[in-house]
Design an enzyme around this catalytic site. Sequence first.
Site, PDB file in Angstrom:
ATOM      1  N   LYS A 125      43.301  74.435  -5.759  1.00 33.58           N
ATOM      2  CA  LYS A 125      43.937  73.163  -6.128  1.00 33.58           C
ATOM      3  C   LYS A 125      42.913  72.071  -6.383  1.00 33.58           C
ATOM      4  O   LYS A 125      43.098  71.239  -7.269  1.00 33.58           O
ATOM      5  CB  LYS A 125      44.912  72.718  -5.036  1.00 33.58           C
ATOM      6  CG  LYS A 125      46.200  73.517  -5.066  1.00 33.58           C
ATOM      7  CD  LYS A 125      47.308  72.796  -4.334  1.00 33.58           C
ATOM      8  CE  LYS A 125      48.614  73.571  -4.456  1.00 33.58           C
ATOM      9  NZ  LYS A 125      49.636  73.110  -3.539  1.00 33.58           N
ATOM     10  N   LYS A 208      49.671  84.511 -10.690  1.00 27.98           N
ATOM     11  CA  LYS A 208      50.921  84.119 -10.017  1.00 27.98           C
ATOM     12  C   LYS A 208      51.773  83.221 -10.924  1.00 27.98           C
ATOM     13  O   LYS A 208      51.220  82.372 -11.622  1.00 27.98           O
ATOM     14  CB  LYS A 208      50.537  83.362  -8.736  1.00 27.98           C
ATOM     15  CG  LYS A 208      51.689  83.111  -7.788  1.00 27.98           C
ATOM     16  CD  LYS A 208      51.259  82.283  -6.588  1.00 27.98           C
ATOM     17  CE  LYS A 208      51.049  80.825  -6.953  1.00 27.98           C
ATOM     18  NZ  LYS A 208      50.982  79.911  -5.816  1.00 27.98           N
ATOM     19  N   LYS A 211      54.163  76.579 -11.193  1.00 28.74           N
ATOM     20  CA  LYS A 211      54.565  75.412 -11.990  1.00 28.74           C
ATOM     21  C   LYS A 211      53.363  74.750 -12.634  1.00 28.74           C
ATOM     22  O   LYS A 211      53.502  73.976 -13.569  1.00 28.74           O
ATOM     23  CB  LYS A 211      55.345  74.426 -11.132  1.00 28.74           C
ATOM     24  CG  LYS A 211      54.529  73.739 -10.069  1.00 28.74           C
ATOM     25  CD  LYS A 211      55.240  72.483  -9.631  1.00 28.74           C
ATOM     26  CE  LYS A 211      54.324  71.596  -8.839  1.00 28.74           C
ATOM     27  NZ  LYS A 211      54.043  72.029  -7.491  1.00 28.74           N
TER      28      LYS A 211
HETATM   29  P1  TYM Z   1      55.337  75.853  -2.037  1.00 30.95           P
HETATM   30  O1  TYM Z   1      56.181  74.630  -2.051  1.00 30.95           O
HETATM   31  O2  TYM Z   1      54.158  75.916  -2.948  1.00 30.95           O
HETATM   32  O3  TYM Z   1      56.218  77.122  -2.313  1.00 30.95           O
HETATM   33  C1  TYM Z   1      57.435  77.339  -1.612  1.00 30.95           C
HETATM   34  C2  TYM Z   1      57.609  78.818  -1.326  1.00 30.95           C
HETATM   35  O4  TYM Z   1      57.645  79.547  -2.555  1.00 30.95           O
HETATM   36  C3  TYM Z   1      56.759  80.654  -2.471  1.00 30.95           C
HETATM   37  N1  TYM Z   1      56.245  80.962  -3.823  1.00 30.95           N
HETATM   38  C4  TYM Z   1      56.250  82.180  -4.370  1.00 30.95           C
HETATM   39  N2  TYM Z   1      56.699  83.363  -3.899  1.00 30.95           N
HETATM   40  C5  TYM Z   1      56.565  84.449  -4.712  1.00 30.95           C
HETATM   41  N3  TYM Z   1      56.013  84.386  -5.957  1.00 30.95           N
HETATM   42  C6  TYM Z   1      55.567  83.221  -6.472  1.00 30.95           C
HETATM   43  N4  TYM Z   1      55.049  83.174  -7.698  1.00 30.95           N
HETATM   44  C7  TYM Z   1      55.664  82.045  -5.655  1.00 30.95           C
HETATM   45  N5  TYM Z   1      55.320  80.736  -5.835  1.00 30.95           N
HETATM   46  C8  TYM Z   1      55.679  80.090  -4.706  1.00 30.95           C
HETATM   47  C9  TYM Z   1      55.646  80.172  -1.547  1.00 30.95           C
HETATM   48  O5  TYM Z   1      54.930  81.253  -0.985  1.00 30.95           O
HETATM   49  C10 TYM Z   1      56.436  79.398  -0.514  1.00 30.95           C
HETATM   50  O6  TYM Z   1      56.966  80.278   0.472  1.00 30.95           O
HETATM   51  N6  TYM Z   1      52.590  75.236   2.069  1.00 30.95           N
HETATM   52  C11 TYM Z   1      53.894  75.600   1.575  1.00 30.95           C
HETATM   53  C12 TYM Z   1      54.998  74.724   2.111  1.00 30.95           C
HETATM   54  C13 TYM Z   1      55.034  74.590   3.600  1.00 30.95           C
HETATM   55  C14 TYM Z   1      55.470  75.572   4.518  1.00 30.95           C
HETATM   56  C15 TYM Z   1      55.353  74.955   5.799  1.00 30.95           C
HETATM   57  C16 TYM Z   1      55.917  76.878   4.383  1.00 30.95           C
HETATM   58  C17 TYM Z   1      54.676  73.466   4.297  1.00 30.95           C
HETATM   59  N7  TYM Z   1      54.886  73.694   5.614  1.00 30.95           N
HETATM   60  C18 TYM Z   1      55.680  75.649   6.957  1.00 30.95           C
HETATM   61  C19 TYM Z   1      56.249  77.561   5.557  1.00 30.95           C
HETATM   62  C20 TYM Z   1      56.141  76.957   6.811  1.00 30.95           C
HETATM   63  C21 TYM Z   1      53.885  75.460   0.060  1.00 30.95           C
HETATM   64  O7  TYM Z   1      53.138  74.700  -0.496  1.00 30.95           O
HETATM   65  O8  TYM Z   1      54.869  76.168  -0.541  1.00 30.95           O
END
Ligand code: TYM
Length: 344
Positions: A125, A208, A211
């Site tokens: 990032k 992957k 967005k």
């Molecule tokens: P975030 O907001 O980027 O994504 C949310 C969830 O979507 C999953 N994801 C995917 N899974 C499969 N294939 C893909 N291409 C794909 N893109 C996104 C992510 O793995 C995620 O589960 N850090 C986290 C948010 C967070 C969180 C937490 C998660 C903050 N605190 C505590 C669990 C527990 C994040 O940025 O996810």
Amino acid sequence: MDSVLQNDSVGQFKKRVFSGVQPSGGLTLGNYLGAIKRFVQMQDDDYETIYCVVDLHAITVWQNPKVLRQNTRELAAFFIASGLDPSKSTLFTQSAVPEHAQLGWVFNCVARMGWMQRMTQFKDKAGKNAQNASLGLFGYPALMAADILAYHATHVPVGDDQKQHLELTRDIAIKFNHDYEVNFFPVTEPVIGGPAARVMSLRDGTKKMSKSDPSDLSRINMTDDADMIANKIRKAKTDQHALPSEPEGLEGRAEAQNLVSIYAALADESIESVLRDVGGRQFSDFKPMLVERATEVLSPISNKMNLIMKDIPELDKILDNGASKAKSIAEPILQKTFDIIGMR
Ligand code: TYM
């Protein structure tokens, strides 16, 4: 080991699920299949489920305030439209429960610089301009650990890209317990799996689905209408071979693997069973099947989401109730943490 704490009620680890999604706009099919769909499934299993719109995480990169407010509500509406039931699961926004940020600070003091510097997502990032990234973006995984451990969550459903952050959460819990000679924080289990643990780009099966990819054709957005979905799947990269009848035949064929996995996740089937049906077919036959599946699953969700967004007071009420339920769990855990570390 502190026997008082081990016998304390907040020291008993019940089966509790926590997960979160950032309201940074542009939800993709990856977010839905890799995470949100599984949040919904877990609320019907034998768990207490807590799900959070992690707005404090979103501002690690600048967000337009008006847009952030809108995205936060849209994401909450999307959760509900996908089947998350506020009477079964606790649903709230992170900033409404200050215990996240407070415990996050404590974990900033537990996590080591070296651990944070190994985080691949920060490197991706921040890119070449890491000196200009926010301190929040760097410290983000400690806040994520706080999100989870403020509830003593034992299980965290996420996509594969969050695996390293969950390992860090485990390291933080272990180090805290060790440094203060307690058995206070659980060592959380990541719940990663199923055919959609890593949904890949439609233009390049080795990247992957995200967005932030410059090409909109690389992803299905949860706001895409049926025509857009059909167009993107029609244009999705493939190879010139027919589909195999067994999973081994997908090896080395990243795009075929991805499209079959997406189909399997949408249809709630295993890859084996999908290939049993479509083995031997050309992509020209398979793609229309995938379009049909995708629209069948996604259209009702976006229709429902639009309806929910028409009644903001009701949605805000759900989030407020969720925040007070969440706070009632997190507050005693934070207080006990303060007690352990010697706050008066
Ligand atoms: P975030 O907001 O980027 O994504 C949310 C969830 O979507 C999953 N994801 C995917 N899974 C499969 N294939 C893909 N291409 C794909 N893109 C996104 C992510 O793995 C995620 O589960 N850090 C986290 C948010 C967070 C969180 C937490 C998660 C903050 N605190 C505590 C669990 C527990 C994040 O940025 O996810």
